[in-house]
Design a protein around this motif. Sequence first.
Motif, PDB file in Angstrom:
ATOM      1  N   TYR A 131       0.797  -1.239   0.000  1.00  0.00           N
ATOM      2  CA  TYR A 131       0.000   0.000   0.000  1.00  0.00           C
ATOM      3  C   TYR A 131       0.827   1.286   0.000  1.00  0.00           C
ATOM      4  O   TYR A 131       0.286   2.363   0.150  1.00  0.00           O
ATOM      5  N   GLU A 170       1.124   6.370   1.777  1.00  0.00           N
ATOM      6  CA  GLU A 170       0.433   5.117   2.078  1.00  0.00           C
ATOM      7  C   GLU A 170      -1.002   5.338   1.631  1.00  0.00           C
ATOM      8  O   GLU A 170      -1.664   6.279   2.071  1.00  0.00           O
ATOM      9  N   ILE A 171      -1.465   4.479   0.718  1.00  0.00           N
ATOM     10  CA  ILE A 171      -2.754   4.720   0.091  1.00  0.00           C
ATOM     11  C   ILE A 171      -3.841   3.847   0.704  1.00  0.00           C
ATOM     12  O   ILE A 171      -3.619   2.678   0.994  1.00  0.00           O
ATOM     13  N   SER A 172      -5.011   4.431   0.855  1.00  0.00           N
ATOM     14  CA  SER A 172      -6.150   3.704   1.414  1.00  0.00           C
ATOM     15  C   SER A 172      -6.563   2.576   0.465  1.00  0.00           C
ATOM     16  O   SER A 172      -6.724   2.788  -0.735  1.00  0.00           O
ATOM     17  N   ASP A 173      -6.723   1.372   1.038  1.00  0.00           N
ATOM     18  CA  ASP A 173      -7.062   0.225   0.199  1.00  0.00           C
ATOM     19  C   ASP A 173      -8.444   0.369  -0.451  1.00  0.00           C
ATOM     20  O   ASP A 173      -8.642  -0.001  -1.600  1.00  0.00           O
ATOM     21  N   GLU A 174      -9.400   0.961   0.289  1.00  0.00           N
ATOM     22  CA  GLU A 174     -10.743   1.077  -0.297  1.00  0.00           C
ATOM     23  C   GLU A 174     -10.761   2.104  -1.427  1.00  0.00           C
ATOM     24  O   GLU A 174     -11.528   1.983  -2.372  1.00  0.00           O
ATOM     25  N   TRP A 175      -9.871   3.086  -1.332  1.00  0.00           N
ATOM     26  CA  TRP A 175      -9.771   4.079  -2.401  1.00  0.00           C
ATOM     27  C   TRP A 175      -9.273   3.414  -3.686  1.00  0.00           C
ATOM     28  O   TRP A 175      -9.781   3.672  -4.776  1.00  0.00           O
ATOM     29  N   LEU A 182      -9.703   0.304  -4.427  1.00  0.00           N
ATOM     30  CA  LEU A 182     -10.807  -0.537  -4.923  1.00  0.00           C
ATOM     31  C   LEU A 182     -11.799   0.284  -5.739  1.00  0.00           C
ATOM     32  O   LEU A 182     -12.228  -0.133  -6.814  1.00  0.00           O
ATOM     33  N   GLU A 183     -12.161   1.457  -5.224  1.00  0.00           N
ATOM     34  CA  GLU A 183     -13.140   2.268  -5.941  1.00  0.00           C
ATOM     35  C   GLU A 183     -12.548   2.878  -7.205  1.00  0.00           C
ATOM     36  O   GLU A 183     -13.225   2.999  -8.218  1.00  0.00           O
ATOM     37  N   SER A 227      -5.327 -11.704  -4.023  1.00  0.00           N
ATOM     38  CA  SER A 227      -6.297 -12.173  -3.015  1.00  0.00           C
ATOM     39  C   SER A 227      -6.449 -11.195  -1.851  1.00  0.00           C
ATOM     40  O   SER A 227      -7.032 -11.528  -0.827  1.00  0.00           O
ATOM     41  N   ARG A 228      -5.918  -9.975  -2.006  1.00  0.00           N
ATOM     42  CA  ARG A 228      -6.160  -8.962  -0.974  1.00  0.00           C
ATOM     43  C   ARG A 228      -7.670  -8.709  -0.899  1.00  0.00           C
ATOM     44  O   ARG A 228      -8.365  -8.853  -1.914  1.00  0.00           O
ATOM     45  N   PRO A 229      -8.141  -8.270   0.279  1.00  0.00           N
ATOM     46  CA  PRO A 229      -9.598  -8.105   0.419  1.00  0.00           C
ATOM     47  C   PRO A 229     -10.230  -7.275  -0.705  1.00  0.00           C
ATOM     48  O   PRO A 229      -9.878  -6.111  -0.896  1.00  0.00           O
ATOM     49  N   GLY A 230     -11.106  -7.903  -1.454  1.00  0.00           N
ATOM     50  CA  GLY A 230     -11.875  -7.201  -2.478  1.00  0.00           C
ATOM     51  C   GLY A 230     -11.167  -6.984  -3.803  1.00  0.00           C
ATOM     52  O   GLY A 230     -11.761  -6.466  -4.758  1.00  0.00           O
ATOM     53  N   ASN A 284     -10.381  -8.927  -6.104  1.00  0.00           N
ATOM     54  CA  ASN A 284     -10.884  -9.703  -7.246  1.00  0.00           C
ATOM     55  C   ASN A 284     -11.851  -8.884  -8.092  1.00  0.00           C
ATOM     56  O   ASN A 284     -12.166  -9.249  -9.212  1.00  0.00           O
ATOM     57  N   ASN A 285     -12.314  -7.734  -7.545  1.00  0.00           N
ATOM     58  CA  ASN A 285     -13.235  -6.877  -8.309  1.00  0.00           C
ATOM     59  C   ASN A 285     -12.526  -5.817  -9.143  1.00  0.00           C
ATOM     60  O   ASN A 285     -13.165  -5.061  -9.868  1.00  0.00           O
ATOM     61  N   SER A 300     -12.118   6.699   2.362  1.00  0.00           N
ATOM     62  CA  SER A 300     -11.538   7.350   1.191  1.00  0.00           C
ATOM     63  C   SER A 300     -12.358   7.143  -0.073  1.00  0.00           C
ATOM     64  O   SER A 300     -12.183   7.852  -1.051  1.00  0.00           O
ATOM     65  N   VAL A 314     -18.162  -3.854  -6.264  1.00  0.00           N
ATOM     66  CA  VAL A 314     -17.043  -3.100  -5.700  1.00  0.00           C
ATOM     67  C   VAL A 314     -17.425  -2.501  -4.344  1.00  0.00           C
ATOM     68  O   VAL A 314     -16.622  -2.481  -3.403  1.00  0.00           O
ATOM     69  N   SER A 366     -17.455  -5.189  -1.763  1.00  0.00           N
ATOM     70  CA  SER A 366     -16.063  -5.471  -1.373  1.00  0.00           C
ATOM     71  C   SER A 366     -15.541  -4.449  -0.386  1.00  0.00           C
ATOM     72  O   SER A 366     -14.911  -4.785   0.614  1.00  0.00           O
ATOM     73  N   ILE A 367     -15.801  -3.168  -0.713  1.00  0.00           N
ATOM     74  CA  ILE A 367     -15.277  -2.103   0.154  1.00  0.00           C
ATOM     75  C   ILE A 367     -15.873  -2.223   1.558  1.00  0.00           C
ATOM     76  O   ILE A 367     -15.158  -2.135   2.550  1.00  0.00           O
ATOM     77  N   ASP A 418     -15.143  -6.383   2.823  1.00  0.00           N
ATOM     78  CA  ASP A 418     -13.771  -6.903   2.852  1.00  0.00           C
ATOM     79  C   ASP A 418     -12.758  -5.904   3.395  1.00  0.00           C
ATOM     80  O   ASP A 418     -11.664  -6.283   3.796  1.00  0.00           O
ATOM     81  N   VAL A 419     -13.086  -4.624   3.301  1.00  0.00           N
ATOM     82  CA  VAL A 419     -12.095  -3.624   3.696  1.00  0.00           C
ATOM     83  C   VAL A 419     -12.513  -2.854   4.953  1.00  0.00           C
ATOM     84  O   VAL A 419     -11.819  -2.877   5.967  1.00  0.00           O
ATOM     85  N   PRO A 461      -6.717  10.293  -0.241  1.00  0.00           N
ATOM     86  CA  PRO A 461      -6.596   8.859   0.014  1.00  0.00           C
ATOM     87  C   PRO A 461      -5.295   8.452   0.709  1.00  0.00           C
ATOM     88  O   PRO A 461      -5.026   7.264   0.854  1.00  0.00           O
ATOM     89  N   GLU A 487      -2.991   7.720   3.820  1.00  0.00           N
ATOM     90  CA  GLU A 487      -3.229   7.375   5.217  1.00  0.00           C
ATOM     91  C   GLU A 487      -2.022   7.776   6.047  1.00  0.00           C
ATOM     92  O   GLU A 487      -0.899   7.736   5.549  1.00  0.00           O
TER      93      GLU A 487
END
Lengths: 355, 354
Positions: free
Chosen positions: A206, A237-242, A244-245, A281-284, A286-287, B44, B68, B71-72, B75-76, B327, B329
């Motif tokens: 990240y 350090e980047i937010s993982d959900e960011w 993903l989106e 295989s990190r959370p989410g 796969n999308n 974020s 998505v 997932s957010i 999973d996150v 975004p 952290e």
Amino acid sequence: MKKLLSIAIAAIMLLSFAACGQNPDAVTSPDEETSSAAPSPEVPETITDSHENEFTLPMNLNRIIVLNSGVYEMICVLGKDDIVIGVNDSTNYPASAETKEKFGDWKEPNVEKILEAKPDAVIGYASYLSSGIAQQITDAGIPVIMLDFYVPSEIPGEVEILGKMLDAEERAEEFISDIEDIQKLVAERTKDVDPITVYYEGYTDYKSVGKGSGGTELMELANVKSLTADQNVEYPEISDEWVLEANPQMIIKLVSSTKEIMGDKITDTAAVKGLYSSIVSRPGWNNIDAVKNGKMLILYSRIGTNPLGTAMAPLYIAKTAYPDKFEDIDPDEYLGNMLKKYWGDELTGIWSYTE
Amino acid sequence: MKNALHIERELEKYNAHQAKGRRLIATLFVLLIVCIIVSASVGSSSVNFEIVLKTLCSYFSGVAVEDVYRSIVMDVRLPRVFCAVFAGASLSMAGLIMQGVFQNPLVSPYTLGVSNGASFGASLAIIMSAKLSFLGFGIYLTPIFAFIFSMLTMLLVYTISKLTNHDTRTLILSGVAIGYLFSALVSALKYISDVQSLPELVFWSMGSLSGLKWNVVFLLLMVFAVCFVISICKGWNLNVMALGYEESTALGVDYRKMLVLSFVVTTILTATSVAFTGVIGFVGLIAPHVTRMLIGGDYRYCIPASALMGSLLLLISDTLARTMFSPVEIPVGIITSFIGVPFFLYLIVRRRKV
């Protein structure tokens, strides 16, 4: 009193004669100077390092200590490693580094040992070498040249400086020209593409790259759009959900040589495959489009933010991003040629990985 | 007659004290629920409360949610929120027990060197990952090593203290000394590490809750639940221990046995949290103090209240850490100190004034 006066007059006269004797041509009119037919003495050429220190050429370096592994590698490329008498502890590549005396850490080297060795110059890591230690070495009359070798846009200039310093200008120019040829090839092939979005991750999970970092420049050279290019932090350090989106179309991961899962001596792909699957295989994840379409490139750090990577990373990135534009291009072939020409090595092991 | 009046007054006081404890626990619990909802609704990405609610409802009804977003949320964000809740609770509860057992307000879960041992284990795993790959731990190499080394550190501290028949002062001193030793070893590893490994070492040592999955949440929950039940059951004994060795022995509490039990419980709580989150400071020091300032030192109430306080502090801190410069952290340890310290100082000043 008379005696004192006579001594003073004698002293003034002596000084006047001395002044005349020193340079009989010293008193000349400006007209005389300009009309003189004698050629003006050449202004000595100077070079400026990453800390804006100026050095006059030729430097006549015969014994130097190098505290930056990237610089040592480039010195070997320029064929001048015989003048290196020592390196920092973690410089172990190319193989000749093993035979060199070790002078301590890359940030805080052993200053006493360096002074005792009396080198003609020390080359330090511009962004990391302790300024106190650099000053101590400089105070002892040993020039300290500060170079980084990790920002792509600065690398050609730094290679040129190194070439001039070590009297290996031709080889340096040839190397720069070869790098620029590959960069031009990438620029030419990608000029009409619609840049795809990329999430770039350094050695740490990240941790991405922001404005002014080497990684961002590598992506610009490959004409892909970094998701984090506008971040003001150099290594955010980047937010993982960011991520993903934002749904990047491609992922680039850089692997440190210390992990020993990629490199010229690694032939088993099991470990790098393991890394690949751990990322997807990190959370989410796969999308993410990049994962769905298998557009993930893992690069070995030797073709990351360093002289060789300045050419090779954009080529590998562009080939993965825009495969149809590079159908006839095999980056491995270019890498093999560079390694053979400048390192004297055959291309072996794993340098990049995609699935 | 006088005696009966006195007993009645004391009983009233005791009941009022109990009611105060229960009120605080209830308030903190409600606050935590609110914070969980707020924290789960911000981040974020554009996932907000409505999407979180829709996602949760989608499991029970036919509401459609984009993959998505699912997932957010699932999973996150939610695993992260609950990791903060349980890691905060674990650290705070460990700090409370240690401060009580050692009767020292400066003690935190890290005083005995758990964090230094964990940092050394994690650093070793990061630098030697190539050489240690044969162990087959994969991505769990760092947490496993952090856990093993924090347990080893505690074993060493325990063995030394055993030589002095578990004297609490010796335990603290040997813990601090061994902590320094491991800290020096971490520095040595940092010193020999190159430009490629150093950022990862620094990053780990600052603490982060990103990238944690549900399996980590369940592990933290299990460890916390077991330790919580043990501590609550021994709440009376912990109260008595606050009177010191001689008094508690006279009142029938096996002081040494309780000391060892507390030592094991706090070590497991801290080591498990640190292994997954890195070293997050101040939660284990400040949350228990704040709790005690609010309701006094009765462990039967302090234990749940302090756990809730720790959860709140870490959850609020982590929510800010991941949203303030979105975004990007920032390390959560920085925020826990920024929030915790002013609040702590405010309480100290207020109490002194009273």
